[in-house]
Write a protein that holds these residues in place. Structure first.
Motif, PDB file in Angstrom:
ATOM      1  N   ALA A 170       0.871  -1.241  -0.108  1.00  0.00           N
ATOM      2  CA  ALA A 170      -0.211  -0.098  -0.082  1.00  0.00           C
ATOM      3  C   ALA A 170       0.801   1.335  -0.068  1.00  0.00           C
ATOM      4  O   ALA A 170       0.502   2.220  -0.810  1.00  0.00           O
ATOM      5  N   SER A 171       1.951   1.419   0.739  1.00  0.00           N
ATOM      6  CA  SER A 171       2.625   2.715   0.864  1.00  0.00           C
ATOM      7  C   SER A 171       4.019   2.494   0.191  1.00  0.00           C
ATOM      8  O   SER A 171       4.616   3.568   0.009  1.00  0.00           O
ATOM      9  N   GLY A 172       4.659   1.346  -0.153  1.00  0.00           N
ATOM     10  CA  GLY A 172       5.973   1.249  -0.985  1.00  0.00           C
ATOM     11  C   GLY A 172       7.061   1.348   0.157  1.00  0.00           C
ATOM     12  O   GLY A 172       6.971   0.770   1.153  1.00  0.00           O
ATOM     13  N   TYR A 173       8.228   1.802  -0.364  1.00  0.00           N
ATOM     14  CA  TYR A 173       9.311   1.878   0.190  1.00  0.00           C
ATOM     15  C   TYR A 173       9.905   2.846   0.258  1.00  0.00           C
ATOM     16  O   TYR A 173      10.048   3.915  -0.518  1.00  0.00           O
ATOM     17  N   GLU A 174      10.963   3.323   1.386  1.00  0.00           N
ATOM     18  CA  GLU A 174      11.891   4.352   1.629  1.00  0.00           C
ATOM     19  C   GLU A 174      13.325   3.851   1.110  1.00  0.00           C
ATOM     20  O   GLU A 174      13.772   3.043   1.701  1.00  0.00           O
ATOM     21  N   ALA A 175      14.248   4.874   0.497  1.00  0.00           N
ATOM     22  CA  ALA A 175      15.475   4.454   0.255  1.00  0.00           C
ATOM     23  C   ALA A 175      16.213   5.719   0.649  1.00  0.00           C
ATOM     24  O   ALA A 175      15.589   6.696   0.719  1.00  0.00           O
ATOM     25  N   GLU A 176      17.278   5.630   1.632  1.00  0.00           N
ATOM     26  CA  GLU A 176      17.748   6.704   2.174  1.00  0.00           C
ATOM     27  C   GLU A 176      19.568   6.511   2.190  1.00  0.00           C
ATOM     28  O   GLU A 176      19.902   5.607   2.506  1.00  0.00           O
ATOM     29  N   PHE A 177      20.053   7.685   1.579  1.00  0.00           N
ATOM     30  CA  PHE A 177      21.315   7.751   1.786  1.00  0.00           C
ATOM     31  C   PHE A 177      21.828   8.672   3.123  1.00  0.00           C
ATOM     32  O   PHE A 177      21.306   9.964   2.995  1.00  0.00           O
ATOM     33  N   LYS A 178      22.765   8.259   3.777  1.00  0.00           N
ATOM     34  CA  LYS A 178      22.729   9.119   5.184  1.00  0.00           C
ATOM     35  C   LYS A 178      23.728  10.171   5.116  1.00  0.00           C
ATOM     36  O   LYS A 178      23.990  10.881   6.010  1.00  0.00           O
ATOM     37  N   GLY A 179      24.440  10.305   3.979  1.00  0.00           N
ATOM     38  CA  GLY A 179      25.210  11.239   3.622  1.00  0.00           C
ATOM     39  C   GLY A 179      26.650  10.744   3.915  1.00  0.00           C
ATOM     40  O   GLY A 179      26.872   9.852   4.684  1.00  0.00           O
ATOM     41  N   SER A 180      27.642  11.684   3.820  1.00  0.00           N
ATOM     42  CA  SER A 180      29.154  11.305   3.769  1.00  0.00           C
ATOM     43  C   SER A 180      29.906  12.161   4.167  1.00  0.00           C
ATOM     44  O   SER A 180      29.371  13.522   4.097  1.00  0.00           O
ATOM     45  N   ALA A 181      31.251  12.402   4.386  1.00  0.00           N
ATOM     46  CA  ALA A 181      32.098  13.726   4.434  1.00  0.00           C
ATOM     47  C   ALA A 181      31.962  14.645   3.506  1.00  0.00           C
ATOM     48  O   ALA A 181      32.015  15.810   3.215  1.00  0.00           O
ATOM     49  N   ASN A 182      31.436  14.038   2.061  1.00  0.00           N
ATOM     50  CA  ASN A 182      31.635  14.954   0.924  1.00  0.00           C
ATOM     51  C   ASN A 182      30.260  15.253   0.395  1.00  0.00           C
ATOM     52  O   ASN A 182      30.012  16.194  -0.272  1.00  0.00           O
ATOM     53  N   PHE A 183      29.323  14.663   0.903  1.00  0.00           N
ATOM     54  CA  PHE A 183      27.912  14.663   0.166  1.00  0.00           C
ATOM     55  C   PHE A 183      26.757  14.487   1.437  1.00  0.00           C
ATOM     56  O   PHE A 183      26.960  13.930   2.192  1.00  0.00           O
ATOM     57  N   THR A 184      25.584  15.317   1.077  1.00  0.00           N
ATOM     58  CA  THR A 184      24.812  15.604   1.948  1.00  0.00           C
ATOM     59  C   THR A 184      23.847  14.329   1.919  1.00  0.00           C
ATOM     60  O   THR A 184      23.616  13.387   0.691  1.00  0.00           O
ATOM     61  N   ALA A 185      22.926  14.079   2.694  1.00  0.00           N
ATOM     62  CA  ALA A 185      21.946  12.876   2.876  1.00  0.00           C
ATOM     63  C   ALA A 185      20.841  13.324   2.001  1.00  0.00           C
ATOM     64  O   ALA A 185      20.500  14.409   1.629  1.00  0.00           O
ATOM     65  N   SER A 186      20.313  12.098   1.486  1.00  0.00           N
ATOM     66  CA  SER A 186      19.075  12.299   0.781  1.00  0.00           C
ATOM     67  C   SER A 186      18.025  11.220   0.968  1.00  0.00           C
ATOM     68  O   SER A 186      18.548  10.031   1.219  1.00  0.00           O
ATOM     69  N   LYS A 187      16.820  11.199   0.480  1.00  0.00           N
ATOM     70  CA  LYS A 187      15.765  10.242   0.559  1.00  0.00           C
ATOM     71  C   LYS A 187      14.890  10.163  -0.563  1.00  0.00           C
ATOM     72  O   LYS A 187      14.811  11.146  -1.266  1.00  0.00           O
ATOM     73  N   ALA A 188      14.283   8.984  -0.726  1.00  0.00           N
ATOM     74  CA  ALA A 188      13.395   8.876  -1.804  1.00  0.00           C
ATOM     75  C   ALA A 188      12.397   7.888  -1.579  1.00  0.00           C
ATOM     76  O   ALA A 188      12.541   7.071  -0.829  1.00  0.00           O
ATOM     77  N   HIS A 189      11.231   8.071  -2.217  1.00  0.00           N
ATOM     78  CA  HIS A 189      10.239   7.146  -2.115  1.00  0.00           C
ATOM     79  C   HIS A 189       9.994   6.248  -3.460  1.00  0.00           C
ATOM     80  O   HIS A 189      10.020   6.882  -4.356  1.00  0.00           O
ATOM     81  N   GLY A 190       9.567   5.039  -3.146  1.00  0.00           N
ATOM     82  CA  GLY A 190       9.541   4.114  -4.326  1.00  0.00           C
ATOM     83  C   GLY A 190       8.149   3.234  -3.861  1.00  0.00           C
ATOM     84  O   GLY A 190       8.010   3.107  -3.064  1.00  0.00           O
ATOM     85  N   ARG A 191       7.591   2.711  -5.124  1.00  0.00           N
ATOM     86  CA  ARG A 191       6.283   2.140  -4.888  1.00  0.00           C
ATOM     87  C   ARG A 191       6.683   0.727  -5.162  1.00  0.00           C
ATOM     88  O   ARG A 191       7.380   0.381  -6.225  1.00  0.00           O
ATOM     89  N   ILE A 192       5.916  -0.184  -4.614  1.00  0.00           N
ATOM     90  CA  ILE A 192       5.883  -1.581  -4.830  1.00  0.00           C
ATOM     91  C   ILE A 192       4.757  -2.125  -5.440  1.00  0.00           C
ATOM     92  O   ILE A 192       3.640  -2.059  -4.878  1.00  0.00           O
ATOM     93  N   ASN A 193       4.868  -2.399  -6.718  1.00  0.00           N
ATOM     94  CA  ASN A 193       3.581  -2.867  -7.512  1.00  0.00           C
ATOM     95  C   ASN A 193       3.337  -4.336  -7.174  1.00  0.00           C
ATOM     96  O   ASN A 193       3.946  -5.187  -7.840  1.00  0.00           O
TER      97      ASN A 193
END
Length: 120
Positions: free
Chosen positions: A94-117
Motif C-alpha cells: 500500500a505504501s511502498g518503500y523508502e530509500a535513504e542515503f545518510k550522507g558522507s564527508a563529501n555529500f549531503t543526505a538524501s531520501k526517496a520514495h518508491g512504490r511496490i506494484n
C-alpha cells in the motif's frame, strides 16, 4: 612580529540526489518478495559509487536492509525473506518503500520514495 594565520578552509558538502524506482513485487506462499532499486547521483547527475543505501517499508519503518551503490550509482536489495509477516506485506504493497542515503564527508543526505506494484 606577527604570526601569519592560514586562510580559513571551509569544506563544502555537495548535494546528493536519490531516486527510488517503482518495482514489481509478488506474494507467494505467504512470503513477499521484491528487488528494491535506488540510484544515487551528485548535483551534476554523476553516479556516486560505493555509498550505502538503506531501505525501509513506508508506513511501518521496518528495516529491509542496505546495499552499496555500484559504478552506475545503483543500489539493489532483494527483499527476500525480510517481508514475512502480513502487516509488513500490506504496508509495503500500500505504501511502498523508502530509500535513504545518510550522507558522507563529501555529500549531503538524501531520501526517496518508491512504490511496490504487488501481485498476489
Amino acid at each position: 612580529m606577527s604570526k601569519d594565520r592560514p586562510p580559513e578552509v571551509s569544506k563544502r558538502r555537495y548535494a546528493s540526489f536519490l531516486d527510488a524506482h517503482n518495482v514489481d513485487g509478488s506474494l507467494v506462499q505467504g512470503k513477499a518478495s521484491a528487488v528494491l532499486e535506488a540510484v544515487l547521483t551528485d548535483e551534476d547527475n554523476q553516479p556516486l559509487h560505493g555509498q550505502t543505501i538503506y531501505f525501509t517499508v513506508s508506513g511501518s519503518g521496518k528495516d529491509l536492509g542496505n546495499a552499496p551503490t555500484n559504478h552506475d550509482g545503483i543500489a539493489k536489495l532483494e527483499s527476500g525473506q525480510k517481508i514475512l509477516d502480513l502487516q509488513t506485506t500490506v504496508f509495503g504493497a500500500a505504501s511502498g518503500y523508502e530509500a535513504e542515503f545518510k550522507g558522507s564527508a563529501n555529500f549531503t543526505a538524501s531520501k526517496a520514495h518508491g512504490r511496490i506494484n504487488a501481485t498476489f
